[in-house]
Design an enzyme around this catalytic site. Structure first.
Site, PDB file in Angstrom:
ATOM      1  N   GLY A   1       1.299  -0.937  -0.048  1.00  0.00           N
ATOM      2  CA  GLY A   1       0.091   0.250   0.358  1.00  0.00           C
ATOM      3  C   GLY A   1       0.816   1.288  -0.200  1.00  0.00           C
ATOM      4  O   GLY A   1       1.707   1.505   0.409  1.00  0.00           O
TER       5      GLY A   1
ATOM      6  N   HIS B   1      14.233   8.289  33.606  1.00  0.00           N
ATOM      7  CA  HIS B   1      15.413  10.125  33.792  1.00  0.00           C
ATOM      8  C   HIS B   1      16.336   9.970  32.862  1.00  0.00           C
ATOM      9  O   HIS B   1      16.861   8.489  33.427  1.00  0.00           O
ATOM     10  CB  HIS B   1      15.490  10.521  35.262  1.00  0.00           C
ATOM     11  CG  HIS B   1      16.083  11.976  34.851  1.00  0.00           C
ATOM     12  ND1 HIS B   1      15.120  12.996  35.008  1.00  0.00           N
ATOM     13  CD2 HIS B   1      17.251  12.332  35.028  1.00  0.00           C
ATOM     14  CE1 HIS B   1      16.116  13.973  34.661  1.00  0.00           C
ATOM     15  NE2 HIS B   1      17.481  13.393  35.453  1.00  0.00           N
TER      16      HIS B   1
END
Length: 456
Positions: A41, A441
């Site tokens: 596609g 973090h």
């Protein structure tokens, strides 16, 4: 005449996913595709995957610096990598269908009746196919505006053609200020082209939150992209190695020279040569296939999925469409276009912009009392680590319930962060869940701690 339980027209995300699912249920499936270069596609061949491949290469090239010649060489290498990637994905998609027992047939399809399709084969022959059910997944095609000389110019390209350029243009004019145009502006700017964007409208990204649109415009202009608003393209003429473009700007006529013109004025549902009227299929005023909430057309056994059905033009919408259709033909029909929730999307600029849900103006217009959270991206440690401090985070929250109504993230890695917001919205979680969550973090996601803390 060959007979199948199901005929799927178009090898896109929705079509191939549904085809494999139906085949797994023991049903016979023919998957028709006009070109063997479009297996998989639009997304993997001429849209999402190749553009993001080029975007990644362009960003890395910009980090490396150097003059135009060095960047042009890196551009040529990037185009070749993009071609290798799409070729590999095409082959993998074909192999998956073959392994699933789906009959992949190459040729141009056209309806000859409500259950019958003619397939014009590459060798000039044709054959008739019969399907108990038929599914249309033919995507969309670029819209070419009627500008004097545009189609005649050897320097005019659609987005699909633009990605096949072997040489980097020194000067690129982009006709259209929408999402496709902005992505290409960012890509070619990073590769070293001088980019000018020309748009008819006065407002930049008019569908987006005003603050975010201004931040995007500022970022692009800082990187050297020139954006001409309220400007019409009057004519295009080829002249000695470049195109000569006549513009009608708010300040008067202006001439622009470019080695390439990208036509990025939107896409329209692709129904050329399909003759849906022969099957009794109704179309909308905008030329899309008319469907109900189950994606069923005016002919009960014919469905349409993806761009051709006139909805949001994202490959993941086509994927979700396949789930809705499968629910209708294999299940209880509980899944519909009305209950899939807010749809996130990302525009792969540098940094990228991502959004889900309502803008502040839309929420107020719908009668909500809202609270607004804002956070400059420069305040996020990870943005400093990545040396990408540009941008703004903005969230719209229902002041009464604490539920998130929408979010607009213009920052590095926003395309990952937006999915967390989508999940919270679908689960009806209050913003405090994201505010009080523990994040690793340094990451961009931990910005939600500070963003939503501003609402306390």
């Amino acid at each position: 005449m060959k007979r199948f339980d199901n005929i799927v027209i178009g090898f896109g995300k929705g079509g191939k996913t549904l085809a494999a699912k139906l085949s797994k249920e023991g049903q016979s499936v023919a998957l028709l595709e006009r070109s063997d270069r479009m297996f998989g596609g639009t997304c993997i061949n001429v849209a999402c995957i190749p553009t993001k491949s080029l975007e990644n290469s362009a960003r890395l090239s910009d980090d490396m610096g150097g003059g135009f010649d060095a960047r042009a060489e890196r551009y040529r290498e990037a185009v070749e990598r993009k071609r290798e990637l799409t070729a590999s994905l095409r082959q993998k998609n074909y192999a998956k269908m073959e392994a699933a027992g789906v009959a992949v047939l190459v040729g141009a399809a056209s309806f000859t009746g409500a259950h019958t399709v003619r397939l014009d084969l590459p060798d000039g022959q044709s054959e008739e196919l019969y399907g108990e059910r038929i599914f249309i997944n033919t995507g969309a095609r670029p819209f070419i505006p009627p500008i004097d000389g545009l189609l005649d110019s050897r320097y005019s390209y659609t987005s699909e053609q633009m990605m096949e350029l072997d040489e980097l243009p020194k000067r690129l004019m982009i006709l259209g200020g929408g999402y496709i145009g902005m992505e290409f502006a960012s890509i070619f700017c990073n590769f070293g082209s001088k980019v000018t964007v020309v748009q008819d409208g006065d407002a930049f990204l008019p569908r987006e939150d005003t603050e975010i649109a201004e931040a995007v415009l500022e970022s692009l202009e800082k990187r050297g992209v020139r954006v001409l608003r309220g400007t019409k393209t009057k004519s295009v003429r080829d002249a000695g190695g470049h195109a000569d473009i006549l513009l009608d700007t708010p300040a008067g006529e202006e001439r622009l020279e470019a080695e390439a013109i990208l036509i990025a004025t939107g896409r329209r549902p692709e129904l050329s040569g399909l003759y849906p009227e022969a099957a009794g299929i109704e179309l909308t005023e905008r030329g899309a296939v008319k469907v109900d909430e189950h994606l069923r057309t005016s002919v009960p056994h014919i469905f349409a999925m993806g761009d051709v059905a006139g909805g949001l033009q994202f490959t993941y919408i086509s994927l979700d469409d396949s789930r809705i259709v499968a629910s209708a033909v294999l299940g209880d029909g509980a899944r519909t276009t009305e209950n899939r929730g807010a749809v996130p999307y990302s525009v792969f600029l540098d940094p990228p912009f991502s959004r889900v849900g309502l803008s502040e103006a839309e929420a107020v217009k719908q009668g909500y009392t809202v609270k607004i959270a804002r956070l400059p991206v420069a305040a996020i440690p990870k943005s400093q680590v990545l040396r990408k401090p540009d941008g703004l985070l903005k969230a719209v929250v229902d002041a009464e319930t604490g539920h998130i109504l929408g979010a607009h993230l213009f920052c590095v890695e926003s395309y990952e962060m937006i999915n967390q917001i989508k999940l919270a919205m679908d689960a009806d979680l209050p913003y405090t869940v994201l505010r009080d969550a523990i994040y690793t973090h340094p990451t961009m996601s931990e910005a939600f701690n500070d963003l939503f803390a501003a609402l306390a």
